[in-house]
Design a protein around this motif. Structure first.
Motif, PDB file in Angstrom:
ATOM      1  N   UNK A 581       1.374  44.828  12.529  1.00  0.00           N
ATOM      2  CA  UNK A 581       2.330  42.934  13.431  1.00  0.00           C
ATOM      3  C   UNK A 581       1.087  42.135  14.105  1.00  0.00           C
ATOM      4  N   UNK A 582      -0.200  42.590  14.372  1.00  0.00           N
ATOM      5  CA  UNK A 582      -1.283  42.363  14.910  1.00  0.00           C
ATOM      6  C   UNK A 582      -3.014  42.878  14.289  1.00  0.00           C
ATOM      7  N   UNK A 583      -4.098  41.938  14.016  1.00  0.00           N
ATOM      8  CA  UNK A 583      -4.818  42.314  13.895  1.00  0.00           C
ATOM      9  C   UNK A 583      -5.598  43.575  14.334  1.00  0.00           C
ATOM     10  N   UNK A 584      -6.253  44.553  14.159  1.00  0.00           N
ATOM     11  CA  UNK A 584      -7.083  45.500  14.883  1.00  0.00           C
ATOM     12  C   UNK A 584      -8.154  45.370  15.997  1.00  0.00           C
ATOM     13  N   UNK A 585      -8.177  46.088  17.246  1.00  0.00           N
ATOM     14  CA  UNK A 585      -9.213  45.704  17.831  1.00  0.00           C
ATOM     15  C   UNK A 585     -10.441  45.871  17.740  1.00  0.00           C
ATOM     16  N   UNK A 586     -10.540  47.127  16.370  1.00  0.00           N
ATOM     17  CA  UNK A 586     -11.816  46.785  15.885  1.00  0.00           C
ATOM     18  C   UNK A 586     -12.656  45.706  15.183  1.00  0.00           C
ATOM     19  N   UNK A 587     -11.634  44.473  14.992  1.00  0.00           N
ATOM     20  CA  UNK A 587     -12.116  43.225  14.335  1.00  0.00           C
ATOM     21  C   UNK A 587     -12.799  42.346  16.011  1.00  0.00           C
ATOM     22  N   UNK A 588     -12.130  42.695  16.922  1.00  0.00           N
ATOM     23  CA  UNK A 588     -12.898  41.898  17.567  1.00  0.00           C
ATOM     24  C   UNK A 588     -11.600  41.751  18.697  1.00  0.00           C
TER      25      UNK A 588
END
Length: 653
Positions: A581-588
């Motif tokens: 549902x959201x982007x990964x914290x690894x992407x920023x």
């Protein structure tokens, strides 16, 4: 566009173009009926205008660096945006209606056969000239070169094929400006309805400044390309009927200068005579607070009282059943359309410094409340913050968002779901009774101030006294330090390029002075649908041909992630799965709304190709104007970079 019962009457009429000239258009009543019906063509920008959906005009910027939505545009995926089989902007329905009117009414006027008040009849004729100019301006933006047709064409294949020959867009723009000059001569100083639901002389002056500025900047930034007549690869050169058309470098320079002068003169006619509405700098949060005209101008049920508004469309949910959902969606998630981080970061501080300047006083973006602190008042006023009161007067209607919640990222509801975490309250009427019928600003005078500033800078490389006056007036209302030279000195173009596509023209960074005029325009027109036009005329997308741009939202992976934990401390949002549902914290740290599942066409960022600056002409139009099945025999030529054929991508993809 009309008010009260008249609106419903005219909206319910049968198309008047079906009535024969022998029976119609002899009297003032006939002529007014015809011209008033043209307001219902939905070509003018309003909550039911071109490109609008649930969030009306407030969401038209969704496919730019200002706003993003669940439904991303394939124009940012070179190879996936293709030539349609039929339809598109190559059509003449409204142009036929305008020509029909003018060819019928003008001879009767000249011979004195029309019955009624001559001033009222002249105003209607001025409206038709305006609408024809507006329709042609939409064609120029979408397609560039386009046929100029002023006659009523017979239903004859040979005649229609001949009429399909495209005119180079500088000639089309000259034709548009000529029609606007006629409109200016005929339109009354003030709208005859007394409520500014009809055109006035100032509307024509404003649009003339917009058209002239558009063409001047388009010619400047696209010169020596296939998009300008006689540039290398200009497809119009392939057709014999353009064999004698010449547009050399010197001619372009002269044309640009003339257009910029026209933009300045026309813009000043409005800016010198129409003041900006006042901004108290406060957001009304209780019935005891004073209203703020600058806020209310975009969300009022009745916009006629705001002098800055030149033309607006009225809605009436309970009388004529003409409604929109703008206020309802503004009280929640903006119909899944959100402001981008780049847009929010682009706003200055109150002291006139960009947020990256060490002396700016920027509070950071750990919380939305911090983002708003001591910022340009336009951001402070219109960027929603959790805990704010959205609705001051409730009713028995089902009303969303009485108090602003934290951004809900996982809802399946179009009304409740947030997309980037940043949403606007522009268009939100604090009275729940008007959840479905806030008005829609069509034209307002602030654009004239900004058009003049830009045209002056582009023409002379500096600002004259008027431009200085206008810029200070815009910034004063925004509660930003009016010393714009301080901003220019502090501007670092490499930093601005991270947030703003318009830091570039033709792939090159522009000067800080010109850039800050563009920034002012961007910040003034939050959710007003001008961004797409501006980016294209500035040729501000070339850089994405080689370097993709990733859309980001708010700082999800900071303290605000606590909003998305249950009582046990577990996240209620998911990442790193096919159904994330959201982007990964690894992407920023910032929410990347198009990097959730890996299934998004734009997962790796927005890209671009030159062909996308103009629309392709649908294949059907070549077929019906060709001899036999040989589409190369059609007098129509395709736009730069596009092939002639259905469902084909730009050449090279």
């Amino acid at each position: 566009m009309l008010t009260g019962a008249c609106t419903k009457t005219f909206l319910d009429r049968e198309p008047l173009s079906n009535i024969t000239p022998e029976d119609f258009l002899w009297s003032q009543a006939d002529i007014e009926s015809y011209s008033l019906n043209m307001y219902n063509n939905n070509t003018l920008p309003s909550h039911y205008g071109p490109g609008t959906r649930g969030f009306g005009m407030m969401g038209v910027d969704e496919h730019t660096d200002n706003m993003a939505s669940l439904e991303y545009s394939l124009k940012y995926v070179p190879g996936e945006y293709r030539v349609p089989q039929k339809g598109g902007s190559w059509e003449f329905t409204n142009i036929y209606k305008y020509n029909y009117f003018l060819k019928t009414v003008l001879p009767r006027k000249e011979t004195g056969k029309l019955k009624g008040n001559s001033a009222a009849i002249d105003h209607c004729i001025g409206e038709i000239y305006f609408f024809r100019a507006w329709d042609y301006f939409l064609k120029v933006q979408a397609l560039g070169d386009f046929p100029i047709i002023t006659d009523i064409m017979s239903d004859n294949a040979e005649v229609l094929t001949e009429a399909s020959k495209r005119k180079p867009h500088p000639e089309v723009v000259r034709f548009i400006l000529s029609d606007l000059d006629k409109a200016i001569q005929l339109l009354q100083e003030n709208a005859p309805d007394g409520r500014k639901n009809r055109l006035s002389k100032n509307c024509a002056y404003l649009v003339k400044s917009r058209v002239a500025l558009y063409e001047a900047t388009f010619l400047k930034y696209f010169r020596n390309t296939a998009f300008v007549p006689n540039g290398p690869g200009w497809p119009g050169a392939e057709k014999a009927y353009n064999a004698n058309y010449r547009y050399q470098a010197g001619d372009i320079n002269g044309e640009i200068d003339w257009l910029l002068s026209q933009a300045m003169v026309s813009a000043a006619m409005v800016a010198d005579n129409v003041p900006l509405v006042n901004n108290t700098g406060k957001l009304q949060q209780s019935l005891q607070d004073l209203p703020n005209d600058y806020y209310d101008m975009f969300s009022a049920y009745d916009m006629s009282k705001f002098q800055e508004v030149l033309l607006w469309r009225q809605f009436d949910a309970y009388g004529a059943n003409i409604r929109n959902n703008v206020s309802q969606y503004a009280s929640a998630g903006n119909y899944r359309i959100g402001l981008t981080r780049g847009y929010v970061d682009n706003f200055l501080m109150e002291n006139g410094l960009p947020i990256y300047d060490n002396a700016s006083g920027y509070k950071g973006d750990d919380y939305i409340a911090d983002v708003r602190k001591q910022r340009d008042n336009r951001l402070w006023l219109f960027l929603k913050e959790p805990g704010q009161v959205n609705v001051l007067k409730e009713s028995n209607l089902v009303q969303l968002g009485i108090t602003e919640t934290y951004p809900i990222l996982t809802s399946s509801s179009e009304a409740l779901a947030y997309f980037t975490g940043y949403t606007i309250r522009k268009g939100l009427n604090n009275d729940a009774l008007h959840a479905f019928d806030v008005g829609s600003v069509v034209f307002r005078a602030a654009e004239a101030y900004l058009n003049y500033m830009e045209a002056c800078s582009e023409r002379t490389g500096a600002l004259d006294g008027k431009a200085d006056q206008y810029w200070k007036a815009i910034r004063a209302r925004a509660k930003v330090n009016t010393d714009y030279s301080r901003t220019i000195t502090a501007t670092k173009m490499t930093e601005e390029a991270k947030n703003d596509w318009a830091a570039y023209s033709g792939g090159q960074l522009i000067s800080p002075a010109l850039y800050n005029i563009r920034r002012e325009r961007r910040c003034e027109f939050i959710g007003e649908g001008l961004r797409n036009m501006d980016l294209r005329r500035w040729r501000a997308l070339d850089q994405m041909i080689t370097s993709k741009y990733q859309i980001e939202g708010f700082k999800l992976w900071g303290p605000m992630q606590e909003w998305y934990k249950d009582a046990g401390g577990s996240l209620t949002i998911t990442y790193g799965t096919p159904n994330a549902t959201v982007s990964s914290p690894a992407l920023g740290k910032y929410l990347r709304p198009y990097q959730k599942t890996g299934k998004e066409f734009v997962y790796n960022g927005y890209g671009w190709t030159m062909a996308h600056y103009l629309e392709p002409i649908a294949y059907q139009h070549f077929l019906i104007t060709a001899v036999g099945a040989d589409v190369s025999a059609s007098p129509i030529y395709q736009n730069p970079g596009w092939p002639v054929g259905a469902n084909l991508p730009p050449i090279g993809f």
